[in-house]
Each structure stands twice: as structure tokens, then as C-alpha cells.
Design a protein around this motif. Structure first.
Motif, PDB file in Angstrom:
ATOM      1  N   VAL A 118      -1.178  -0.573  -4.732  1.00 28.88           N
ATOM      2  CA  VAL A 118      -2.015  -1.261  -3.788  1.00 28.88           C
ATOM      3  C   VAL A 118      -2.499  -2.652  -4.300  1.00 28.88           C
ATOM      4  N   PHE A 138       0.598  -4.717   6.907  1.00 27.46           N
ATOM      5  CA  PHE A 138      -0.326  -3.918   6.288  1.00 27.46           C
ATOM      6  C   PHE A 138       0.165  -2.637   6.340  1.00 27.46           C
ATOM      7  N   GLU A 142       2.454  -0.065   3.472  1.00 23.67           N
ATOM      8  CA  GLU A 142       1.700   1.092   2.941  1.00 23.67           C
ATOM      9  C   GLU A 142       2.480   2.599   3.511  1.00 23.67           C
ATOM     10  N   VAL A 208      -6.555   5.591   8.385  1.00 22.30           N
ATOM     11  CA  VAL A 208      -7.466   4.441   7.803  1.00 22.30           C
ATOM     12  C   VAL A 208      -8.521   4.136   8.541  1.00 22.30           C
ATOM     13  N   LYS A 291      -8.405  -1.890   2.650  1.00 20.90           N
ATOM     14  CA  LYS A 291      -7.644  -2.115   1.462  1.00 20.90           C
ATOM     15  C   LYS A 291      -8.020  -0.864   0.566  1.00 20.90           C
ATOM     16  N   GLU A 294      -6.544   2.312   1.537  1.00 20.23           N
ATOM     17  CA  GLU A 294      -5.188   2.825   1.285  1.00 20.23           C
ATOM     18  C   GLU A 294      -5.221   3.529   0.036  1.00 20.23           C
TER      19      GLU A 294
END
Length: 360
Positions: A118, A138, A142, A208, A291, A294
Motif C-alpha cells: 500500500v 485507487f 488495490e 472500504v 488509504k 486498504e
């Protein structure tokens, strides 16, 4: 998982021989333009087979060099592994080769997931206020780490999109062309892969949203409620109908107007658009929350902790957000770049001085 050793030669300005990293926090410090970001980029390249910054692989080979190489020795679930990446210039292009435990990785989809990473840079703080392409990236980067099938779906979708757009440009000049019948063939391809991508993206954003909302709540001490909502360019139930109805419009424009290539994520704070009405502090907190989410998603999906790459992010955050971020990295390998270590509120870390592309 964590990186035990890293060796780099000819990648941008780097010449690093067997740098041993801690499984905890590693700080790469030094003046600007010494190679700190390049160091993180080398790790990122081994995870994704591409650069975050360069448009072409040839840009990654150092000036005056004809090749670049990176070797990572990693440990995952108690097992050691070696990941090698090499770029060789052939004219203006670069030939890329990646090996895992000395066995060539023939397809990029087979690389994803071997090195879980990450990365968080100042550019990521633009996740909220930047355009939709940043938010699609984004999602895609991922999900690709967690699903090689998703990478294949994306690749096939954009292959079909390129072919459909080429056909549309022909039809734009000659609307009576017999090739118009082929339009439905490419529609079918886009619908097939598009629906699969929508389903995967929707599931990812839901995960998320759940995790980032809790993180955001903790950062703001309960004062703000963050929500992420996936905005598909075409609703799944209407995909086929929209593609068919768009024929005339698309021919006139010479390009495909609708599809997953127009998807977005909407960020709201207390039910108000963070992109349009959020303060800079709110936008950065929302980006930080996403973030950090993640990391948790990778842990939940693989049972492994990813490697966190922080590229001079702390200088962009206020003390409160710095403190929160640093509190989250105690149980995973982190590589941080900065110009100085004086402001770090971490008790245990290993530091490396980067000068002229070398680790001292």
C-alpha cells in the motif's frame, strides 16, 4: 509479510547493494532529489510491474545506463522468497522481465499478490478533490492485488473499448459503412466485462466504506461521518440498453461515451460532498481514512499484513493526523521517506541516509 533485503542498480539514480530492512519502521531520510522516492518506486514496481510516475518503462532506466535491476528478498508466512525485476533498453523501448524465485512471471496478472503493498504519497491526498480517474485508479490498483481475475477483466474491457472506439471513428467518417454491424459485437464484449467489473468494484467500495468510516470517526473523535458510494457510469441493470441507445451519439463523437471507464466514487462527510464542499483538512482526513482502509482489506482478504510505503506524507499532515497515522503502523513493515527524522514520534525505527542514490 516484509522485505528482508533489497538491492537496486540502474533504476533511476539508484545504486543500492543489499540494504537490510527492519520488519518494523524504516526511515529513508536525506535532502531532496537524492533518490528517496525512487527507492519506494522500485518496491512498488516489483509489486505491480509498473511505475506510479513514469509513462514508459524506459524512463525508469538511469541516465547513461542500458539496464536496471531490482532484487527483493521477502518473507511471508515464515517462507522466504526472491523477487527479481529487470529492465533492458532496446532502442527507445525497454524490455521488462520479472522473476519470482528465479521462475519467469509470464503474465502481469501472475505477479499481483506476490508482494502486497500500500503506497501513500502527497498525490494520494488529492484522492478526494482530483478527477474521477484518480478514484478509479485507487479501486483498480488495490483490487488487482487481491484478484488476478479482475486484472484480466480490466485488460479485456479496455482492449474491446479500444477496438470499439477505432470502429466509431471509421463510422464517423462513413455512417453507411457495412462495418456498422460489428458495433454490436464490441457492445457485447464491453457489457460482459463491464458487468463483472461493476460487481467487483461495488463490493470493494462497500468494504472500504465500512472500514474507512470507522477510521474517520476515530480521527475526528466522532465529529464527522464519512461515507463512500460507488457511482457506476452505467447501472448494471441498464448496461445493455444504454450501450444500444448510445450508438448514434457515440458515432457522432467518435468515442464510447458510457461505461466503467467513467465510474467514480463519491465521498461525503456528514452527508455533504467532500469534493465540492469539504475543507482541505477534511479532504485529507477522508483520503487518509481510505488509504488506511486498504491495509485492513488486504489483511482480511489474505491474512497477511501489506508493506506500507509512505512518501513524505507526514509533512503534509498536521500533528493530530501525523500522530494517528504513526499509531497505525506499529504492526507492519513501513518504509517512510522524509528530509529529517526530528519530528518522528516513534520509539523504535531503523533509519537510512540516502545520498546520491546510495543508502549510507
Amino acid at each position: 509479510m516484509h522485505i528482508k533485503k533489497i538491492s537496486i542498480a540502474g533504476f533511476r539514480n539508484l545504486d543500492v547493494s543489499e540494504c537490510e530492512l527492519s520488519s518494523g519502521v524504516n526511515i529513508i531520510f536525506g535532502d531532496n532529489a537524492q533518490g528517496k522516492t525512487n527507492f519506494l518506486e522500485a518496491v512498488y514496481f516489483c509489486a505491480f510491474g509498473r511505475s506510479l510516475r513514469a509513462r514508459a518503462d524506459g524512463e525508469l532506466v538511469g541516465w547513461g545506463r542500458d539496464s536496471a535491476s531490482i532484487r527483493l528478498e521477502t518473507e511471508r508466512a515464515g517462507m522466504s522468497s526472491v523477487l527479481d525485476a529487470r529492465l533492458s533498453l532496446a532502442g527507445k523501448k525497454a524490455v521488462k522481465g520479472i522473476m519470482s524465485d528465479f521462475i519467469p512471471v509470464k503474465h502481469m496478472k501472475d505477479l499481483f499478490g506476490r508482494l502486497l503493498v500500500v503506497m501513500f504519497s502527497p498525490e494520494d491526498l488529492r484522492l478526494i478533490k482530483a478527477g474521477p480517474s484518480e478514484r478509479r485508479r485507487f479501486m483498480d490498483m488495490e483490487i488487482c492485488q487481491l484478484s488476478p481475475v479482475y486484472y484480466s477483466d480490466l485488460k479485456e474491457y479496455f482492449r474491446a473499448l479500444k477496438q470499439r472506439n477505432a470502429l466509431l471513428k471509421i463510422l464517423q467518417k462513413d455512417r453507411g459503412s457495412a462495418m456498422r454491424e460489428s458495433l454490436s459485437v464490441w457492445d457485447e464484449q464491453l457489457i460482459n466485462y463491464g458487468l463483472r467489473i461493476i460487481k467487483t468494484r461495488h463490493s470493494f467500495v462497500e468494504k472500504v466504506n465500512k472500514i474507512a468510516a470507522e477510521i474517520h470517526k476515530n480521527i475526528t473523535q466522532g465529529a464527522e461521518e464519512l461515507r463512500l458510494e460507488y457511482k457506476a457510469g452505467i447501472a448494471a441493470e441498464n448496461y445493455a440498453a444504454v450501450m444500444e441507445k448510445s450508438h448514434e451519439k457515440d458515432i457522432a463523437r467518435g468515442t464510447t461515451s458510457d461505461g466503467i471507464h467513467t465510474d467514480d466514487i463519491e465521498f461525503t462527510i456528514n452527508e455533504i460532498s467532500a469534493r465540492h464542499f469539504g475543507s482541505q483538512g477534511q479532504q485529507r482526513t477522508a483520503a487518509l481514512s481510505a488509504k488506511l482502509a486498504e491495509i485492513e482489506i488486504i489483511k482480511q482478504s489474505t491474512g497477511e499484513t501489506p508493506i506500507l510505503l509512505l512518501d513524505d506524507v507526514l509533512s503534509e499532515l498536521d500533528k493530530h493526523r501525523q500522530k494517528f497515522l504513526l499509531a497505525q503502523i506499529s504492526n507492519l513493515q513501513t518504509i517512510v521517506t522524509c528530509t529529517g527524522v526530528e519530528s518522528f514520534q516513534i520509539k523504535e525505527y531503523v533509519r537510512f541516509n540516502m545520498q546520491g542514490g546510495k543508502v549510507l
